[in-house]
Scaffold this motif. Structure first.
Motif, PDB file in Angstrom:
ATOM      1  N   GLN A   1       0.836  -1.208   0.000  1.00  0.00           N
ATOM      2  CA  GLN A   1       0.000   0.000   0.000  1.00  0.00           C
ATOM      3  C   GLN A   1       0.870   1.258   0.000  1.00  0.00           C
ATOM      4  OE1 GLN A   1      -3.917  -1.633   2.539  1.00  0.00           O
ATOM      5  NE2 GLN A   1      -2.470  -0.246   3.492  1.00  0.00           N
ATOM      6  N   GLU A   2       1.881   1.282   0.866  1.00  0.00           N
ATOM      7  CA  GLU A   2       2.767   2.446   0.955  1.00  0.00           C
ATOM      8  C   GLU A   2       3.532   2.649  -0.355  1.00  0.00           C
ATOM      9  OE1 GLU A   2       3.152   4.546   3.713  1.00  0.00           O
ATOM     10  OE2 GLU A   2       1.343   3.506   4.392  1.00  0.00           O
ATOM     11  N   ASP A   3       3.992   1.558  -0.962  1.00  0.00           N
ATOM     12  CA  ASP A   3       4.736   1.649  -2.221  1.00  0.00           C
ATOM     13  C   ASP A   3       3.878   2.256  -3.324  1.00  0.00           C
ATOM     14  OD1 ASP A   3       6.926   0.466  -1.020  1.00  0.00           O
ATOM     15  OD2 ASP A   3       6.412  -1.552  -1.702  1.00  0.00           O
TER      16      ASP A   3
ATOM     17  N   GLY B   1       1.727   9.351  -5.757  1.00  0.00           N
ATOM     18  CA  GLY B   1       1.599  10.617  -5.050  1.00  0.00           C
ATOM     19  C   GLY B   1       0.251  10.823  -4.406  1.00  0.00           C
ATOM     20  N   HIS B   2      -0.477   9.729  -4.192  1.00  0.00           N
ATOM     21  CA  HIS B   2      -1.791   9.802  -3.558  1.00  0.00           C
ATOM     22  C   HIS B   2      -1.697   9.399  -2.088  1.00  0.00           C
ATOM     23  CE1 HIS B   2      -4.365   9.547  -7.465  1.00  0.00           C
ATOM     24  NE2 HIS B   2      -4.344  10.772  -6.997  1.00  0.00           N
ATOM     25  N   PRO B   3      -2.660   9.862  -1.262  1.00  0.00           N
ATOM     26  CA  PRO B   3      -2.584   9.597   0.178  1.00  0.00           C
ATOM     27  C   PRO B   3      -3.266   8.316   0.649  1.00  0.00           C
ATOM     28  CG  PRO B   3      -4.302  11.205  -0.250  1.00  0.00           C
ATOM     29  CD  PRO B   3      -3.659  10.908  -1.574  1.00  0.00           C
ATOM     30  N   ALA B   4      -3.974   7.605  -0.234  1.00  0.00           N
ATOM     31  CA  ALA B   4      -4.689   6.406   0.221  1.00  0.00           C
ATOM     32  C   ALA B   4      -4.846   5.427  -0.933  1.00  0.00           C
ATOM     33  CB  ALA B   4      -6.058   6.769   0.791  1.00  0.00           C
TER      34      ALA B   4
ATOM     35  N   SER C   1      -4.780  -8.057 -10.855  1.00  0.00           N
ATOM     36  CA  SER C   1      -4.927  -7.263  -9.642  1.00  0.00           C
ATOM     37  C   SER C   1      -4.960  -5.795 -10.047  1.00  0.00           C
ATOM     38  CB  SER C   1      -3.768  -7.527  -8.679  1.00  0.00           C
ATOM     39  OG  SER C   1      -3.990  -6.866  -7.446  1.00  0.00           O
ATOM     40  N   GLY C   2      -5.970  -5.080  -9.566  1.00  0.00           N
ATOM     41  CA  GLY C   2      -6.159  -3.698  -9.990  1.00  0.00           C
ATOM     42  C   GLY C   2      -6.353  -2.711  -8.865  1.00  0.00           C
ATOM     43  N   PRO C   3      -5.389  -2.590  -7.929  1.00  0.00           N
ATOM     44  CA  PRO C   3      -5.534  -1.620  -6.837  1.00  0.00           C
ATOM     45  C   PRO C   3      -5.795  -0.207  -7.342  1.00  0.00           C
ATOM     46  CG  PRO C   3      -3.645  -3.035  -6.442  1.00  0.00           C
ATOM     47  CD  PRO C   3      -4.109  -3.320  -7.839  1.00  0.00           C
ATOM     48  N   VAL C   4      -6.429   0.595  -6.507  1.00  0.00           N
ATOM     49  CA  VAL C   4      -6.670   2.005  -6.840  1.00  0.00           C
ATOM     50  C   VAL C   4      -6.085   2.889  -5.746  1.00  0.00           C
ATOM     51  CG1 VAL C   4      -8.731   1.649  -8.245  1.00  0.00           C
ATOM     52  CG2 VAL C   4      -8.969   1.890  -5.766  1.00  0.00           C
ATOM     53  N   THR C   5      -5.443   3.986  -6.152  1.00  0.00           N
ATOM     54  CA  THR C   5      -5.051   5.028  -5.204  1.00  0.00           C
ATOM     55  C   THR C   5      -5.906   6.256  -5.486  1.00  0.00           C
ATOM     56  OG1 THR C   5      -3.299   5.911  -6.634  1.00  0.00           O
ATOM     57  CG2 THR C   5      -2.677   4.185  -5.060  1.00  0.00           C
ATOM     58  N   VAL C   6      -6.143   7.050  -4.446  1.00  0.00           N
ATOM     59  CA  VAL C   6      -7.094   8.162  -4.571  1.00  0.00           C
ATOM     60  C   VAL C   6      -6.574   9.418  -3.889  1.00  0.00           C
ATOM     61  CG1 VAL C   6      -9.102   6.622  -4.700  1.00  0.00           C
ATOM     62  CG2 VAL C   6      -8.349   7.497  -2.479  1.00  0.00           C
ATOM     63  N   SER C   7      -7.146  10.552  -4.304  1.00  0.00           N
ATOM     64  CA  SER C   7      -6.870  11.831  -3.657  1.00  0.00           C
ATOM     65  C   SER C   7      -7.679  11.948  -2.376  1.00  0.00           C
ATOM     66  CB  SER C   7      -7.221  12.978  -4.614  1.00  0.00           C
ATOM     67  OG  SER C   7      -8.626  13.008  -4.854  1.00  0.00           O
ATOM     68  N   GLU C   8      -7.449  13.028  -1.626  1.00  0.00           N
ATOM     69  CA  GLU C   8      -8.162  13.251  -0.358  1.00  0.00           C
ATOM     70  C   GLU C   8      -9.673  13.207  -0.539  1.00  0.00           C
ATOM     71  OE1 GLU C   8      -7.160  13.650   2.687  1.00  0.00           O
ATOM     72  OE2 GLU C   8      -4.977  13.896   2.502  1.00  0.00           O
ATOM     73  N   ARG C   9     -10.158  13.690  -1.688  1.00  0.00           N
ATOM     74  CA  ARG C   9     -11.604  13.767  -1.920  1.00  0.00           C
ATOM     75  C   ARG C   9     -12.289  12.409  -1.814  1.00  0.00           C
ATOM     76  NH1 ARG C   9      -9.198  17.063  -5.741  1.00  0.00           N
ATOM     77  NH2 ARG C   9      -9.903  19.240  -5.837  1.00  0.00           N
ATOM     78  N   LEU C  10     -11.588  11.362  -2.225  1.00  0.00           N
ATOM     79  CA  LEU C  10     -12.236  10.058  -2.342  1.00  0.00           C
ATOM     80  C   LEU C  10     -11.903   9.083  -1.217  1.00  0.00           C
ATOM     81  CD1 LEU C  10     -11.929   9.442  -6.198  1.00  0.00           C
ATOM     82  CD2 LEU C  10     -13.904  10.279  -4.904  1.00  0.00           C
ATOM     83  N   ILE C  11     -11.066   9.471  -0.273  1.00  0.00           N
ATOM     84  CA  ILE C  11     -10.681   8.563   0.809  1.00  0.00           C
ATOM     85  C   ILE C  11     -11.884   7.993   1.565  1.00  0.00           C
ATOM     86  CG2 ILE C  11      -9.524   8.423   3.056  1.00  0.00           C
ATOM     87  CD1 ILE C  11      -7.350  10.235   1.975  1.00  0.00           C
TER      88      ILE C  11
ATOM     89  N   ASP D   1      -7.528  12.299  -9.404  1.00  0.00           N
ATOM     90  CA  ASP D   1      -8.264  11.940  -8.192  1.00  0.00           C
ATOM     91  C   ASP D   1      -8.293  10.442  -7.949  1.00  0.00           C
ATOM     92  OD1 ASP D   1      -9.466  14.531  -7.125  1.00  0.00           O
ATOM     93  OD2 ASP D   1     -10.027  14.609  -9.240  1.00  0.00           O
ATOM     94  N   VAL D   2      -8.130   9.655  -8.987  1.00  0.00           N
ATOM     95  CA  VAL D   2      -8.093   8.202  -8.828  1.00  0.00           C
ATOM     96  C   VAL D   2      -7.336   7.608 -10.012  1.00  0.00           C
ATOM     97  CG1 VAL D   2     -10.358   7.956  -9.929  1.00  0.00           C
ATOM     98  CG2 VAL D   2      -9.477   6.096  -8.519  1.00  0.00           C
ATOM     99  N   ILE D   3      -6.575   6.568  -9.735  1.00  0.00           N
ATOM    100  CA  ILE D   3      -5.896   5.808 -10.776  1.00  0.00           C
ATOM    101  C   ILE D   3      -5.884   4.356 -10.381  1.00  0.00           C
ATOM    102  CG2 ILE D   3      -3.641   6.320  -9.749  1.00  0.00           C
ATOM    103  CD1 ILE D   3      -2.414   6.038 -12.550  1.00  0.00           C
ATOM    104  N   GLN D   4      -6.132   3.476 -11.340  1.00  0.00           N
ATOM    105  CA  GLN D   4      -6.028   2.040 -11.069  1.00  0.00           C
ATOM    106  C   GLN D   4      -4.706   1.529 -11.598  1.00  0.00           C
ATOM    107  OE1 GLN D   4      -7.308   2.488 -14.147  1.00  0.00           O
ATOM    108  NE2 GLN D   4      -6.563   0.722 -15.303  1.00  0.00           N
ATOM    109  N   PHE D   5      -4.101   0.642 -10.840  1.00  0.00           N
ATOM    110  CA  PHE D   5      -2.918  -0.079 -11.281  1.00  0.00           C
ATOM    111  C   PHE D   5      -3.349  -1.343 -12.021  1.00  0.00           C
ATOM    112  CE2 PHE D   5      -1.263   2.412  -7.846  1.00  0.00           C
ATOM    113  CZ  PHE D   5       0.077   2.640  -8.150  1.00  0.00           C
ATOM    114  N   ASN D   6      -2.506  -1.817 -12.881  1.00  0.00           N
ATOM    115  CA  ASN D   6      -2.620  -3.175 -13.387  1.00  0.00           C
ATOM    116  C   ASN D   6      -1.361  -3.890 -12.906  1.00  0.00           C
ATOM    117  OD1 ASN D   6      -4.199  -1.342 -15.197  1.00  0.00           O
ATOM    118  ND2 ASN D   6      -4.803  -3.275 -16.118  1.00  0.00           N
TER     119      ASN D   6
END
Length: 489
Positions: free
Chosen positions: A130-132, A138-141, A294-304, A273-278
């Protein structure tokens, strides 16, 4: 055909029937001891789920089954055999060490219902991943849950919808570009949105004016791949992000081409605001074989607040699964997601580190531009803009000779190579989309270039491929007159 003689060996081609056609009454692949308990009444036990008595399954001996599947396996093309230049798919070689670790007993024997005190090591791996991923974007969550890129898209769009509902202003429109992957409008429609498409400019990027023309109070977000499917970085992306946010809309980045910008550009920094990884494209997990993605998503503060649950939380030295997210969209996958894929990605990132990940992207860009330099004089380049990890040509220079995109692709099969992506993106007529990835050597790329140039110099390829178990088929007829044999009777 000097090149073909040097690089392609003759092989024995075995005709292969189906298991049902090979079936012999009484043949058996396993010897079972006599039944030493009363026979069960199948109809009584299973009721309507019981198999009918006239259901015929194939009967074969063990050698017949083994040989059948072994022969079929020799028909497959794989990244272990040679270049797999599918543009926008990142079909690259993956380190076997990562596979070995993911298949170790400590990983395979973990059970999703094991108590947290037994699984601290597994939770620690997920937390580090998750941290990586947050550092990369550059997203917080982040949520690791989505099982593939398309489900990551749907997850992101569901969070966008929840965000607008929470604002008291539900919105129903998603803007996409004509360079979008087909899953973008499909995911948006599945999430309940209407789709409006904008056209890419001659420089291969979306311009602010095009977005402004369709931006209104009903637009929930813009979905755009960056770098896009032309291999071009969206140079106006920061300006467009600011426009969207000013209008109350969000920016969704499709991360399918993320391997071009690792350590170079972070979506969170330019307003995504959101991006999915592949993970199965970018970070060393199986791709193209139909296995789990596997398709994790990272998001901006708005979507946490709207991220799926659970997520891995660290308190002191202990890790736990947290469900404390009142506005969550809920689960999108059972348990925590495809854990084996997390292991592979975690190993890949640990082995390379930050500098190594940046080198991955630099090498992918270098390789794509090498192929561009070698083929630009024979193919037409419809978009003459700087390209990153993939390059798009078309067959304009070959049309007078009747050698169009599909024929070129099928002839490459005779050279023992998988064809590149063809007829995509749809905004380029008869596109030939090539992505060598960062793992191909110059020798292998030169082999590919040599094959392409030889094919273009000998355009008599009407029946290609001819050196494979199955020669050219009538694809139009196959699509229009689909016939499925009734096996179960």
């Amino acid at each position: 055909m000097e090149f073909l003689k040097k690089t392609t060996s003759q092989t024995v081609v075995l005709e292969e029937a189906t298991l049902f056609e090979n079936s012999r009454p009484g043949a058996c692949g396993i010897a079972l001891p006599p039944l030493d308990v009363p026979a069960a009444d199948v109809a009584k036990v299973f009721g309507n789920w019981a198999r009918p008595n006239d259901l015929h399954l194939p009967e074969l001996s063990e050698p017949e089954v083994v040989r059948h599947f072994t022969r079929l396996s020799t028909w497959n093309y794989a990244i272990d055999l040679g270049i797999y230049p599918l543009g926008s798919c990142t079909m690259k070689y993956n380190p076997r060490l990562n596979e070995e670790i993911a298949r170790s007993g400590a990983i395979l024997e973990a059970h999703p219902y094991d108590p947290e005190e037994w699984t601290q090591g597994h939770l620690a791996v997920m937390h580090e991943l998750q941290e990586d991923l947050m550092r990369v974007t550059g997203h917080p969550a982040v949520s690791l849950q989505p099982a593939a890129g398309a489900q990551g898209e749907l997850t992101g769009l569901m969070m966008i919808a929840a965000y607008h509902r929470a604002q008291g202003k539900p919105r129903k429109t998603i803007i996409t570009a004509d360079t979008a992957h087909g899953t973008n409008p499909a995911s948006a429609a599945l999430a309940g949105f209407q789709i409006v498409q904008v056209t890419t400019d001659q420089d291969g990027s979306v311009h602010p004016e095009a977005v402004k023309a369709v931006l209104n109070n009903d637009v929930a977000a813009l979905m755009v791949t960056n770098p896009n499917t032309l291999g071009v970085f969206e140079k106006h992306i920061k300006t467009i992000a600011d426009m969207l946010h000013e209008a109350g809309a969000l920016l969704y980045i499709d991360g399918a081409n993320l391997n071009a910008v690792l350590g170079i550009a972070r979506p969170g920094d330019y307003g995504a605001d959101v991006i999915q990884f592949n993970l199965h494209k970018t970070f060393s997990t199986p791709h193209g074989g139909g296995g789990p993605g596997s398709g994790p998503v990272t998001v901006s503060e708005r979507l946490i607040p709207f991220l799926p649950v659970p997520f891995v939380e660290k308190k002191g030295d202990a890790f736990s699964l947290s469900f404390n997210r009142p506005q969550t969209i809920g689960r999108v996958k059972a348990f925590v997601g495809n854990y084996g894929m997390f292991i592979r990605a975690w190993c890949y990132i640990r082995a390379l580190g930050g500098e190594g990940l940046r080198r991955v992207s630099e090498d992918a860009i270098l390789n794509a531009n090498y192929l561009r330099s070698q083929l630009k004089d024979v193919f037409n380049m419809p978009i003459n803009a700087p390209t990153l990890h993939e390059v798009v040509f078309n067959d304009r220079n070959q049309r007078d000779s009747g050698l169009e995109t599909t024929k070129i692709a099928k002839r490459l099969i005779d050279y023992g190579m998988h064809p590149p992506t063809v007829h995509f993106p749809l905004c380029v007529r008869n596109a030939i989309m090539i992505e060598p990835t960062e793992t191909e050597s110059r020798r292998e790329m030169d082999r590919f270039v040599g094959a392409v140039k030889e094919i273009l110099a000998t355009p008599d390829v009407e029946q290609a491929p001819v050196r494979v178990p199955r020669e050219r088929v009538d694809e139009t007829k196959a699509a229009r007159e689909l016939k499925l044999r009734h096996v179960f009777r």
